[in-house]
Enzyme design. Sequence first.
Site, PDB file in Angstrom:
ATOM      1  N   LYS A  17     -13.005  -8.394 -21.793  1.00  0.00           N
ATOM      2  CA  LYS A  17     -12.506  -9.373 -20.829  1.00  0.00           C
ATOM      3  C   LYS A  17     -13.386  -9.382 -19.590  1.00  0.00           C
ATOM      4  CE  LYS A  17      -8.338 -11.634 -19.917  1.00  0.00           C
ATOM      5  NZ  LYS A  17      -6.965 -11.655 -19.489  1.00  0.00           N
TER       6      LYS A  17
ATOM      7  N   TRP B 142     -11.818 -14.050 -22.057  1.00  0.00           N
ATOM      8  CA  TRP B 142     -12.102 -13.228 -23.225  1.00  0.00           C
ATOM      9  C   TRP B 142     -13.470 -13.486 -23.842  1.00  0.00           C
ATOM     10  CZ3 TRP B 142      -9.221  -9.256 -23.622  1.00  0.00           C
ATOM     11  CH2 TRP B 142      -7.841  -9.298 -23.382  1.00  0.00           C
TER      12      TRP B 142
ATOM     13  N   THR C 293      -5.564 -18.868 -27.007  1.00  0.00           N
ATOM     14  CA  THR C 293      -6.087 -17.612 -26.494  1.00  0.00           C
ATOM     15  C   THR C 293      -7.010 -17.010 -27.544  1.00  0.00           C
ATOM     16  OG1 THR C 293      -5.496 -15.426 -25.644  1.00  0.00           O
ATOM     17  CG2 THR C 293      -4.025 -16.350 -27.297  1.00  0.00           C
TER      18      THR C 293
ATOM     19  N   GLU D 172       0.497 -15.341 -24.453  1.00  0.00           N
ATOM     20  CA  GLU D 172       1.652 -15.347 -25.360  1.00  0.00           C
ATOM     21  C   GLU D 172       2.972 -15.091 -24.629  1.00  0.00           C
ATOM     22  OE1 GLU D 172      -1.212 -13.826 -25.812  1.00  0.00           O
ATOM     23  OE2 GLU D 172      -1.800 -13.711 -27.919  1.00  0.00           O
TER      24      GLU D 172
HETATM   25  P1  AMP Z   1      -4.675 -13.585 -21.452  1.00  0.00           P
HETATM   26  O1  AMP Z   1      -3.877 -13.953 -22.623  1.00  0.00           O
HETATM   27  O2  AMP Z   1      -6.044 -14.195 -21.453  1.00  0.00           O
HETATM   28  O3  AMP Z   1      -3.948 -13.838 -20.173  1.00  0.00           O
HETATM   29  O4  AMP Z   1      -4.958 -12.025 -21.517  1.00  0.00           O
HETATM   30  C1  AMP Z   1      -3.912 -11.072 -21.562  1.00  0.00           C
HETATM   31  C2  AMP Z   1      -4.510  -9.698 -21.572  1.00  0.00           C
HETATM   32  O5  AMP Z   1      -5.220  -9.436 -20.351  1.00  0.00           O
HETATM   33  C3  AMP Z   1      -3.523  -8.565 -21.682  1.00  0.00           C
HETATM   34  O6  AMP Z   1      -3.117  -8.351 -23.012  1.00  0.00           O
HETATM   35  C4  AMP Z   1      -4.327  -7.399 -21.130  1.00  0.00           C
HETATM   36  O7  AMP Z   1      -5.210  -6.865 -22.097  1.00  0.00           O
HETATM   37  C5  AMP Z   1      -5.147  -8.061 -20.036  1.00  0.00           C
HETATM   38  N1  AMP Z   1      -4.461  -7.921 -18.729  1.00  0.00           N
HETATM   39  C6  AMP Z   1      -3.628  -8.790 -18.141  1.00  0.00           C
HETATM   40  N2  AMP Z   1      -3.196  -8.319 -16.952  1.00  0.00           N
HETATM   41  C7  AMP Z   1      -3.762  -7.103 -16.790  1.00  0.00           C
HETATM   42  C8  AMP Z   1      -3.696  -6.088 -15.774  1.00  0.00           C
HETATM   43  N3  AMP Z   1      -2.972  -6.247 -14.679  1.00  0.00           N
HETATM   44  N4  AMP Z   1      -4.409  -4.952 -15.974  1.00  0.00           N
HETATM   45  C9  AMP Z   1      -5.164  -4.791 -17.084  1.00  0.00           C
HETATM   46  N5  AMP Z   1      -5.271  -5.700 -18.076  1.00  0.00           N
HETATM   47  C10 AMP Z   1      -4.577  -6.841 -17.930  1.00  0.00           C
END
Ligand code: AMP
Length: 544
Positions: A441, A446, A185, A330
């Site tokens: 994002k 990302w 990630t 994570e």
């Molecule tokens: P990832 O590891 O790429 O799945 O990204 C995780 C991150 O995505 C989280 O720490 C949040 O910052 C963002 N995220 C995931 N789900 C949501 C949601 N429902 N609303 C807003 N941000 C989210």
Amino acid sequence: MRGLMMDVPLNVSSILKHAARFDGGVEIVSRTVEGPIHRYTYREAAGRAAQLAHALRALGVEEGVRVATVAWNGYRHFECYYGIGGIGAVAHTINPRLHPNQIAYLINHADDRYVFVDLTFVPLLEALAPHLPRVRGYVIMTGEVTMPATSLPNALCYETLLAKEPATIAWPVLEENTACGLCYTSGTTGDPKGVLYSNRSQVLHAMSVCIAGATRRNESTGVMMPIVPMFHVNAWGYPFAAPLMGSKLVFGGPLHDPASLYEMIESEGVTTAAGVPVIWLGLLAYLEQTGKSLGSLRSMGVGGSAAPPSMIAAYERRGIEVIHGWGMTETSPVCTNGSVKAKHRSSDLTEQLKHQMKAGHLVFGVETKVVDEEGHVVPDDGRTQGELYVRGPWVASAYYNNAEATAGQFTDDGWFRTGDVVSIDDEGYITICDRAKDLIKSGGEWISSIDLENAAVAHPEVAEAAAIAIPHEKWAERPLLLVVRRPGSSLDRDAVIAFLDDKIAKWWMPDDVIFVDELPHTATGKVSKRTLRAQYAQPNGVAP
Ligand code: AMP
């Protein structure tokens, strides 16, 4: 006193074994990279995962060896999850949309010995191969007839490899904390960080996904389609949860446009599907333009970025239950269940929607605390904000081979700092309020602000640069770059964009570049992104 219960290790292979034995006739349907729709059953999938396991062993893949996949969602990728993980090796799923330099970094950092690659990505790997000295071979995920001519060293054909092997196996009983999956990630600084999943974490997480599925308002887990890629946090656990429940599994392959998704959902009778908001926004626009409706879909999982309230309401009005969840690479990723709690189901839709606009309610197994800037734990009052800390059996305890990143995000007393600023109410519903981490994002993927800034300041006429997230209707967020020129410079937007062109992935390109005389700084001398966001975070970067 110790309980007198059997100490049977949780292994991912047992999921497929169970499905093959008791739901052996249930289908897995895939749109293939080669074109046609492929369909077979869990029984056949289990046989082929066994063949793959034998083939891997013949190639010298032992317990703990990392094997990369660069592939779309499909049946062969599904077989890799089990064939690799089932023998105690580690399936390292790679996001092909990353910059090629980052992909090379990941393969080298993980020390992958084989790379399984879909036809689409063969040219990508061909360009990278000279920079991957420790990779022993590349397995092209296709049959003999469609096997391409390639410059990849030691290129093997997936179907030829499997054809030689028996379709039965006595899966080894692995100590349950044995690693089986690896997914990187993006970090705020430096290179991506690896999350190393274990057999135990994957099985427990899959069970939790099933519980969340079982508590939906609409009966909907009969036919499951993860639209979220299998290289993105194991497609949110669907490839494990579906066989665990005996649900039919549908994979969309390389096509993600709304018309193709619609066709797959309708023709296969998909009852629940999961994806990031940009996918669902596209499908909604398609439905509105064409006047079509979704006949079979009963619920949809949405997460990875905030789901727009208008979109949630629009799907709910079409009778589709919107499961808005929150999670991270994570955390495997599921931490919240987005279905409306049973006690609220007698309320009218407007009332229920208030809950669904939040990012779900926390599931059993994930413990949380919300910590304010002074380090105090704040109450679950639905108002007070702080950084979300989590811990649990499917939450990472460290990053793979990365002590520095681990030290920054894992506390000594066993919590993982998410970098998300949230409030939690007394029913466990969480609201994502802000992001403490310096990342952007876009479309569920990302973009590192810091990498963008570093690329920009490498220009001799740039004195300082800051990248921030700007809200965007389609992509949720897009990058905006603020630049302070060096004295005497007349650098313009196009010159900055042209300079960045070969240094970053195409979709990382800032939507706009704004020149400023100076950037705001905090007391510690860091650029105050919060101030910049407040100033510029209007759609398209137009200052309020
Ligand atoms: P990832 O590891 O790429 O799945 O990204 C995780 C991150 O995505 C989280 O720490 C949040 O910052 C963002 N995220 C995931 N789900 C949501 C949601 N429902 N609303 C807003 N941000 C989210």
